[in-house]
Design a protein around this motif. Structure first.
Motif, PDB file in Angstrom:
ATOM      1  N   ILE A  72       0.769  -1.131   0.143  1.00  0.00           N
ATOM      2  CA  ILE A  72       0.211  -0.236  -0.013  1.00  0.00           C
ATOM      3  C   ILE A  72       0.914   1.209   0.124  1.00  0.00           C
ATOM      4  O   ILE A  72       0.513   2.557  -0.793  1.00  0.00           O
ATOM      5  CB  ILE A  72      -0.846  -0.015   1.410  1.00  0.00           C
ATOM      6  N   LYS A  73       1.904   1.383   0.688  1.00  0.00           N
ATOM      7  CA  LYS A  73       2.919   2.353   1.121  1.00  0.00           C
ATOM      8  C   LYS A  73       3.462   2.590  -0.785  1.00  0.00           C
ATOM      9  O   LYS A  73       3.884   3.974  -0.784  1.00  0.00           O
ATOM     10  CB  LYS A  73       3.776   2.127   2.149  1.00  0.00           C
ATOM     11  N   SER A  90      -3.618  18.186  -8.548  1.00  0.00           N
ATOM     12  CA  SER A  90      -4.385  17.808  -7.491  1.00  0.00           C
ATOM     13  C   SER A  90      -5.066  16.372  -7.399  1.00  0.00           C
ATOM     14  O   SER A  90      -5.137  15.888  -6.138  1.00  0.00           O
ATOM     15  CB  SER A  90      -5.633  19.065  -7.226  1.00  0.00           C
ATOM     16  N   VAL A  91      -5.526  15.791  -8.587  1.00  0.00           N
ATOM     17  CA  VAL A  91      -6.054  14.700  -8.599  1.00  0.00           C
ATOM     18  C   VAL A  91      -4.779  13.418  -8.042  1.00  0.00           C
ATOM     19  O   VAL A  91      -5.215  12.619  -7.337  1.00  0.00           O
ATOM     20  CB  VAL A  91      -6.735  14.226 -10.011  1.00  0.00           C
ATOM     21  N   ILE A  92      -3.793  13.748  -8.608  1.00  0.00           N
ATOM     22  CA  ILE A  92      -2.550  12.901  -8.343  1.00  0.00           C
ATOM     23  C   ILE A  92      -2.455  12.687  -6.914  1.00  0.00           C
ATOM     24  O   ILE A  92      -2.289  11.675  -6.186  1.00  0.00           O
ATOM     25  CB  ILE A  92      -1.327  13.411  -9.058  1.00  0.00           C
ATOM     26  N   LYS A  93      -2.326  13.994  -6.199  1.00  0.00           N
ATOM     27  CA  LYS A  93      -2.149  13.819  -4.837  1.00  0.00           C
ATOM     28  C   LYS A  93      -3.354  13.092  -3.838  1.00  0.00           C
ATOM     29  O   LYS A  93      -3.219  12.628  -3.050  1.00  0.00           O
ATOM     30  CB  LYS A  93      -2.168  15.549  -4.195  1.00  0.00           C
ATOM     31  N   GLU A  94      -4.661  13.614  -4.442  1.00  0.00           N
ATOM     32  CA  GLU A  94      -5.809  13.159  -3.866  1.00  0.00           C
ATOM     33  C   GLU A  94      -5.800  11.599  -3.953  1.00  0.00           C
ATOM     34  O   GLU A  94      -6.132  10.570  -3.072  1.00  0.00           O
ATOM     35  CB  GLU A  94      -7.196  13.553  -4.410  1.00  0.00           C
ATOM     36  N   ALA A  95      -5.384  11.024  -4.984  1.00  0.00           N
ATOM     37  CA  ALA A  95      -5.172   9.602  -5.510  1.00  0.00           C
ATOM     38  C   ALA A  95      -4.518   8.898  -4.581  1.00  0.00           C
ATOM     39  O   ALA A  95      -4.666   7.544  -4.101  1.00  0.00           O
ATOM     40  CB  ALA A  95      -5.254   9.466  -6.881  1.00  0.00           C
ATOM     41  N   ALA A  96      -3.274   9.442  -4.480  1.00  0.00           N
ATOM     42  CA  ALA A  96      -2.380   8.919  -3.623  1.00  0.00           C
ATOM     43  C   ALA A  96      -2.577   8.648  -1.938  1.00  0.00           C
ATOM     44  O   ALA A  96      -2.412   7.886  -1.151  1.00  0.00           O
ATOM     45  CB  ALA A  96      -0.848   9.605  -3.550  1.00  0.00           C
ATOM     46  N   GLN A  97      -3.500   9.807  -1.560  1.00  0.00           N
ATOM     47  CA  GLN A  97      -4.084   9.987  -0.261  1.00  0.00           C
ATOM     48  C   GLN A  97      -4.952   8.653   0.032  1.00  0.00           C
ATOM     49  O   GLN A  97      -5.150   8.057   0.942  1.00  0.00           O
ATOM     50  CB  GLN A  97      -4.579  11.072   0.096  1.00  0.00           C
ATOM     51  N   GLY A  98      -5.684   8.615  -1.292  1.00  0.00           N
ATOM     52  CA  GLY A  98      -6.873   7.493  -1.081  1.00  0.00           C
ATOM     53  C   GLY A  98      -6.273   6.156  -1.230  1.00  0.00           C
ATOM     54  O   GLY A  98      -6.769   5.138  -0.453  1.00  0.00           O
ATOM     55  N   VAL A  99      -5.005   5.935  -1.684  1.00  0.00           N
ATOM     56  CA  VAL A  99      -4.360   4.685  -1.384  1.00  0.00           C
ATOM     57  C   VAL A  99      -3.783   4.435  -0.241  1.00  0.00           C
ATOM     58  O   VAL A  99      -3.909   3.174   0.272  1.00  0.00           O
ATOM     59  CB  VAL A  99      -2.947   4.594  -2.578  1.00  0.00           C
ATOM     60  N   LEU A 100      -3.518   5.673   0.471  1.00  0.00           N
ATOM     61  CA  LEU A 100      -3.123   5.223   1.926  1.00  0.00           C
ATOM     62  C   LEU A 100      -4.078   5.046   2.839  1.00  0.00           C
ATOM     63  O   LEU A 100      -3.960   4.348   3.527  1.00  0.00           O
ATOM     64  CB  LEU A 100      -2.145   6.570   2.293  1.00  0.00           C
ATOM     65  N   ASP A 101      -4.987   6.060   2.710  1.00  0.00           N
ATOM     66  CA  ASP A 101      -6.153   5.950   3.532  1.00  0.00           C
ATOM     67  C   ASP A 101      -7.155   6.860   3.097  1.00  0.00           C
ATOM     68  O   ASP A 101      -7.371   7.963   2.852  1.00  0.00           O
ATOM     69  CB  ASP A 101      -5.835   6.621   5.105  1.00  0.00           C
ATOM     70  N   VAL A 119      -8.223   2.836  -0.391  1.00  0.00           N
ATOM     71  CA  VAL A 119      -9.193   2.395  -1.626  1.00  0.00           C
ATOM     72  C   VAL A 119      -8.887   1.240  -2.181  1.00  0.00           C
ATOM     73  O   VAL A 119      -9.878   0.307  -3.083  1.00  0.00           O
ATOM     74  CB  VAL A 119      -9.398   3.403  -2.572  1.00  0.00           C
ATOM     75  N   LEU A 120      -7.774   0.694  -2.338  1.00  0.00           N
ATOM     76  CA  LEU A 120      -7.353  -0.681  -2.835  1.00  0.00           C
ATOM     77  C   LEU A 120      -7.939  -1.832  -2.268  1.00  0.00           C
ATOM     78  O   LEU A 120      -7.879  -2.922  -2.758  1.00  0.00           O
ATOM     79  CB  LEU A 120      -5.913  -0.888  -3.099  1.00  0.00           C
ATOM     80  N   GLU A 121      -8.413  -1.821  -1.201  1.00  0.00           N
ATOM     81  CA  GLU A 121      -8.762  -2.859  -0.251  1.00  0.00           C
ATOM     82  C   GLU A 121     -10.029  -2.831   0.408  1.00  0.00           C
ATOM     83  O   GLU A 121     -10.386  -3.449   1.362  1.00  0.00           O
ATOM     84  CB  GLU A 121      -7.630  -3.168   0.922  1.00  0.00           C
TER      85      GLU A 121
END
Lengths: 357, 357
Positions: free
Chosen positions: A18-19, B16-27, B35-37
């Protein structure tokens, strides 16, 4: 509160993956671009793709007689794509109906050839894996569903048949070693042990292809994907990237032998508690068929069902509710679920029995 | 060095979308899970999915006569899925052959019905959009490819026809307003203006469906996806999530009118320089057909071609190489490419002419 993710799928992934995936979204390996905005023909993605395929081959010890493809459309697309590529209209395939997904595969296969359902546990709401069935000599292949996510059953044996086995391994792929020589085609949606939703692994023995008479749309022809290294069209770049990261994790953590050992240990811990606990019953009637991936169980009455749901949630045990066709609970325990989460579940069950027993 | 991403696709997304997407992957939104799990049936993903569909409808001002679906398999799957759902074997569809992708769509459609190619620029290596063609009265639909990513041409007009238009808008979807009343089916791979690779938007007029006699595999039947809200099977969760974030960005930045204005301004800046610069030529023969998304151009000789490639790379201008069928350069300018990147490209071209002219 820390979450313990028992989701049946899309499911828990290793925390390190995930990280890494989040970092790849921000900036892939320091190239100054996100993995979301690079061409599938860039050298970066080709390296990711090649590594994913090489890891699949290494982890499964696959020979060159197999193609390894990362497609899209989920296992549900493979339900029709497999017979479309392997079976002529006048030919027969044998199917075992061991659950919802097996049943859907049967329905789709009937559009492309003759389907003989050689075994079924449908009449018993799929509470066991059908046994003692025979595959007719003329069958081109035998189709199995190795693990039934909904009903909590799993094959712990493989039949002795002369035909190649075509197998939907969506929910237990990479959870244990498999005797590849038995299989002509294996397909698995990524979203259990392999990665996020959005790509499907297909492993197919090359000599089985090119024998159907029907014309195939390009995107439905395994050979076209093989000839183009899964890049006949733009593949699902990010899902494949995360699969590659997860395959690296599987390899680094000892491969399929080690995954199997850990999964056996988690399942043993859980099922021992289930069998000892007076307030719960397993839903699988033949214990030999219990799934290591998706143990299913019910409370002995509705009041306890609601109370346990609340007690589990209060401890951060997430996504424990069973499928609507079974009810009760399902504790999905894929590779990435740590023993600690199973231990907590068992502790909560024990405490629940002390309080309500 | 800052990268300026001119990739033809998968392509640049808003920072801004890239940043939000990365945050969604983390939590994802602070729920303690990636968002992956999460399950595609979780309330979190259902909210994401519903918002994505609602944004498509709002941005395009769509009525309820259309279904909005997020499928997988790319536009290449739609090449056969559209005729499979809309055309019987004894019926005719009209196709315009305006580029590589149009040509592939024609090839796949021939498996399902009669295809009449009413216009083609193939003999001229697709250097313009075919005009002055007629659609036969019996045609069930007219198929167009609105923008040709490889050859740098784009429709800037829509034909007056009585049939519904079926259109591959993969590379200019959401870059400009479209007169929806002309269209029966629009499909677009996400990986240009809408999101990462891995999902395909399909917008289809419901009354056109259910009229073919052939049996359809479930996953290839638009009606089954519509009936199940694109969740007949596990959809590509993360690609759809990023599409939703990008659609939010499109709305917040003024919608399609504003996108079009910005794209016009970027293209004008670029094409003005191209026409003034003595060292480069555009590859599109009819200037009225020039693409706002993918301007294609070549240097006047091979030495300058190599020198400009090096000069551009030295300034962080990335992915400028043209497709192998055209050669030279292609400056893909999707919604998310800032004017600043085009200005830098133009500056580098100017400076290059001063140095080598």
């Amino acid at each position: 509160m820390k979450k313990h993710n028992f989701s049946p799928g899309p499911a828990i992934l290793p925390a390190s993956v995930i990280k890494e995936a989040a970092q790849g979204v921000l900036d892939l390996d320091g190239i100054g671009l996100s993995v979301l905005e690079i061409s599938h023909r860039s050298k970066q993605f080709i390296a990711i793709y090649d590594e994913a395929v090489a890891l699949v081959k290494e982890i499964l010890n696959l020979g060159d007689e197999y193609s390894v493809l990362f497609l899209s459309g989920g296992a549900s697309t493979q339900f029709f794509m497999a017979p479309m590529n392997l079976l002529n209209e006048d030919e027969t395939a044998a199917y075992v109906d061991s659950g919802t997904w097996a049943n859907k595969a049967i329905k789709e296969a009937k559009l492309f050839g003759k389907v003989e359902v050689v075994g079924s546990s449908k009449a018993d709401n799929y509470t066991y894996i059908p046994r003692d069935w025979q595959v007719p000599a003329e069958a081109k292949y035998l189709h199995l569903t190795s693990n039934n996510t909904v009903f909590g059953t799993q094959y712990h044996w493989w039949p002795e048949v002369s035909q190649p086995i075509v197998c939907d391994m969506s929910s237990d792929m990479f959870s244990r070693p498999i005797p590849m020589e038995k299989f002509g085609l294996i397909y698995a949606g990524a979203q259990k042990n392999m990665g996020p939703a959005g790509t499907t692994l297909v492993i197919v023995r090359k000599d089985l292809l090119g024998k159907v008479r029907r014309p195939l749309p390009s995107m439905l022809d395994y050979r076209i994907h093989e000839d183009n290294g899964s890049m006949y069209n733009t593949p699902p770049v990010f899902p494949i990237y995360v699969c590659m990261l997860t395959l690296r994790w599987i390899k680094a953590n000892g491969g399929l032998g080690a995954m199997d050992q850990a999964n056996q240990a988690k399942a043993e811990l859980f099922y021992n508690e289930l069998d000892a606990n007076p307030l719960f019953n397993g839903t699988v009637t033949n214990k030999a068929d219990r799934s290591l991936m998706n143990p299913t169980f019910v409370a002995i009455n509705e009041e306890l069902d609601k109370a346990f749901d609340a007690a589990a949630k209060a401890q951060g045990l997430d996504n424990l509710r069973g499928h609507r066709m079974v009810g009760g609970f399902r504790a999905s325990m894929y590779n990435a679920l740590p023993m600690e989460s199973v231990q907590l579940l068992v502790d909560v069950m024990k405490e629940f029995a002390q309080k309500h027993g």
